[in-house]
Enzyme design. Structure first.
Site, PDB file in Angstrom:
ATOM      1  N   GLY A  11       0.771  -1.240   0.000  1.00 50.25           N
ATOM      2  CA  GLY A  11       0.000   0.000   0.000  1.00 50.25           C
ATOM      3  C   GLY A  11       0.797   1.282   0.000  1.00 50.25           C
ATOM      4  O   GLY A  11       0.279   2.331   0.378  1.00 50.25           O
ATOM      5  N   MET A  37      -4.037  -6.795  -7.308  1.00 47.83           N
ATOM      6  CA  MET A  37      -3.516  -7.958  -8.025  1.00 47.83           C
ATOM      7  C   MET A  37      -4.600  -8.818  -8.657  1.00 47.83           C
ATOM      8  O   MET A  37      -4.513 -10.036  -8.650  1.00 47.83           O
ATOM      9  CB  MET A  37      -2.654  -8.807  -7.076  1.00 47.83           C
ATOM     10  N   ARG A  38      -5.625  -8.159  -9.166  1.00 53.46           N
ATOM     11  CA  ARG A  38      -6.636  -8.914  -9.897  1.00 53.46           C
ATOM     12  C   ARG A  38      -6.948  -8.191 -11.180  1.00 53.46           C
ATOM     13  O   ARG A  38      -7.144  -6.979 -11.183  1.00 53.46           O
ATOM     14  CB  ARG A  38      -7.901  -9.048  -9.060  1.00 53.46           C
ATOM     15  N   ARG A  40     -15.590 -14.548 -10.336  1.00 53.55           N
ATOM     16  CA  ARG A  40     -15.166 -13.203 -10.717  1.00 53.55           C
ATOM     17  C   ARG A  40     -16.336 -12.224 -10.799  1.00 53.55           C
ATOM     18  O   ARG A  40     -16.271 -11.100 -10.324  1.00 53.55           O
ATOM     19  CB  ARG A  40     -14.453 -13.304 -12.058  1.00 53.55           C
ATOM     20  N   ASP A  55      -7.991   0.210 -19.436  1.00 56.28           N
ATOM     21  CA  ASP A  55      -8.939  -0.307 -20.426  1.00 56.28           C
ATOM     22  C   ASP A  55      -8.939  -1.832 -20.327  1.00 56.28           C
ATOM     23  O   ASP A  55      -8.391  -2.387 -19.369  1.00 56.28           O
ATOM     24  CB  ASP A  55      -8.618   0.222 -21.842  1.00 56.28           C
ATOM     25  N   HIS A  84       1.978   1.779 -12.971  1.00 55.93           N
ATOM     26  CA  HIS A  84       2.774   0.624 -13.420  1.00 55.93           C
ATOM     27  C   HIS A  84       4.256   0.982 -13.383  1.00 55.93           C
ATOM     28  O   HIS A  84       4.644   2.073 -13.804  1.00 55.93           O
ATOM     29  CB  HIS A  84       2.347   0.237 -14.845  1.00 55.93           C
ATOM     30  N   ASN A 107       1.680   3.132  -2.500  1.00 54.91           N
ATOM     31  CA  ASN A 107       1.067   4.139  -3.378  1.00 54.91           C
ATOM     32  C   ASN A 107      -0.205   4.721  -2.767  1.00 54.91           C
ATOM     33  O   ASN A 107      -0.478   5.918  -2.920  1.00 54.91           O
ATOM     34  CB  ASN A 107       0.789   3.544  -4.759  1.00 54.91           C
ATOM     35  N   GLY A 167      -7.308  -4.069 -21.822  1.00 55.23           N
ATOM     36  CA  GLY A 167      -6.043  -4.782 -22.035  1.00 55.23           C
ATOM     37  C   GLY A 167      -5.180  -4.820 -20.782  1.00 55.23           C
ATOM     38  O   GLY A 167      -5.536  -4.268 -19.733  1.00 55.23           O
ATOM     39  N   ASP A 174      -2.380  -3.357 -19.001  1.00 56.73           N
ATOM     40  CA  ASP A 174      -1.530  -2.157 -18.921  1.00 56.73           C
ATOM     41  C   ASP A 174      -1.458  -1.418 -20.265  1.00 56.73           C
ATOM     42  O   ASP A 174      -0.394  -0.918 -20.651  1.00 56.73           O
ATOM     43  CB  ASP A 174      -0.115  -2.529 -18.435  1.00 56.73           C
TER      44      ASP A 174
HETATM   45  C1  GRF Z   1       3.822  -0.820  -7.461  1.00 54.93           C
HETATM   46  O1  GRF Z   1       5.117  -1.052  -7.951  1.00 54.93           O
HETATM   47  C2  GRF Z   1       2.879  -0.548  -8.601  1.00 54.93           C
HETATM   48  O2  GRF Z   1       3.482   0.107  -9.664  1.00 54.93           O
HETATM   49  C3  GRF Z   1       2.466  -1.934  -9.022  1.00 54.93           C
HETATM   50  O3  GRF Z   1       2.347  -2.648  -7.820  1.00 54.93           O
HETATM   51  C4  GRF Z   1       3.202  -2.057  -6.845  1.00 54.93           C
HETATM   52  C5  GRF Z   1       2.347  -1.731  -5.650  1.00 54.93           C
HETATM   53  O4  GRF Z   1       3.114  -1.266  -4.572  1.00 54.93           O
HETATM   54  N1  GRF Z   1       1.250  -1.903  -9.802  1.00 54.93           N
HETATM   55  P1  GRF Z   1       2.400  -0.647  -3.282  1.00 54.93           P
HETATM   56  O5  GRF Z   1       1.469  -1.726  -2.740  1.00 54.93           O
HETATM   57  O6  GRF Z   1       1.653   0.576  -3.713  1.00 54.93           O
HETATM   58  O7  GRF Z   1       3.508  -0.354  -2.344  1.00 54.93           O
END
Ligand code: GRF
Length: 199
Positions: free
Chosen positions: A12, A88-89, A63, A139, A107, A14, A141, A143
């Site tokens: 977490g 992660m989904r 899903r 979208d 990303h 970000n 796809g 990334d």
């Molecule tokens: C980050 O590197 C982000 O770019 C990727 O997953 C990671 C998540 O990290 N999609 P955090 O959980 O925000 O620390």
């Protein structure tokens, strides 16, 4: 001020960056954190910041049922913008369409290079001198959505996956709040695949 939900499955950082930066912006407030992994770091961080945190478990749930629960949750909290931050989904096209709100993702590469998992490892294996971080609209796809902001990060000759990831992560934390502010202010126009930034 736009009400933002952050979807995360991991540590977490970000989410933490979006929360920390929101004092600098009047355009958005993170009002909800959603995870599919009970007890993940993101949930703890949200609760520490007194932000509502909800786990919608995905394990053993089909899903469609899982995504329907998230759509209902976001609607019930009047969420206007969704930020994926290590969620992660993979989201289905049906979910993306039904949401009818902007969905952003961060990303750890200069997309369209190195989409998918282990982007930093992919960069090291490709021997590139530069990688970076990208915030894009989601979208259907992997990334592939229109790019809102991206910034390069140098790759050092002795980088490991860990050192490169950490340098890229610092950049992620800088550009994600800026990109969210742009979207929350509506300071953009999409022309084809290009996101034009307005002032
Ligand atoms: C980050 O590197 C982000 O770019 C990727 O997953 C990671 C998540 O990290 N999609 P955090 O959980 O925000 O620390």
């Amino acid at each position: 001020m736009r009400r933002v939900a952050v979807l995360a499955s991991g540590r977490g950082s970000n989410l933490g960056a979006l929360l920390a930066a929101q004092a600098d912006y009047s355009s958005y407030r993170v009002t909800l954190a959603v995870t599919n992994i009970e007890g993940c770091g993101a949930i703890g961080l949200a609760r520490e910041a007194s932000v509502e945190a909800v786990c919608v478990p995905s394990r053993g749930v089909d899903r469609e049922t899982h995504e329907r629960a998230i759509v209902a949750l976001l609607a019930s909290r009047s969420i206007e913008v969704v930020c994926l931050a290590g969620y992660m989904r993979r989201l289905t096209p049906a979910f993306i369409d039904s949401l009818q709100r902007p969905i952003l993702n961060i990303h750890p590469s200069m997309l369209p290079a190195f989409p998918g998992m282990h982007a930093q490892k992919q960069a090291l294996e490709a021997g590139v001198r530069w990688s970076g971080a990208t915030v894009h609209f989601v979208d259907a796809g992997l990334d592939t959505g229109p790019i809102i902001l991206q910034e390069p990060v140098p790759v050092a000759h002795d980088d490991t996956e860990e050192t490169l990831s950490s340098r890229i992560l610092d950049m992620e934390h800088r550009i994600y709040p800026k990109a969210l502010d742009i979207v929350a202010r509506g300071a953009f126009a999409i022309q084809g695949r290009t996101v034009k930034l307005l002032t």
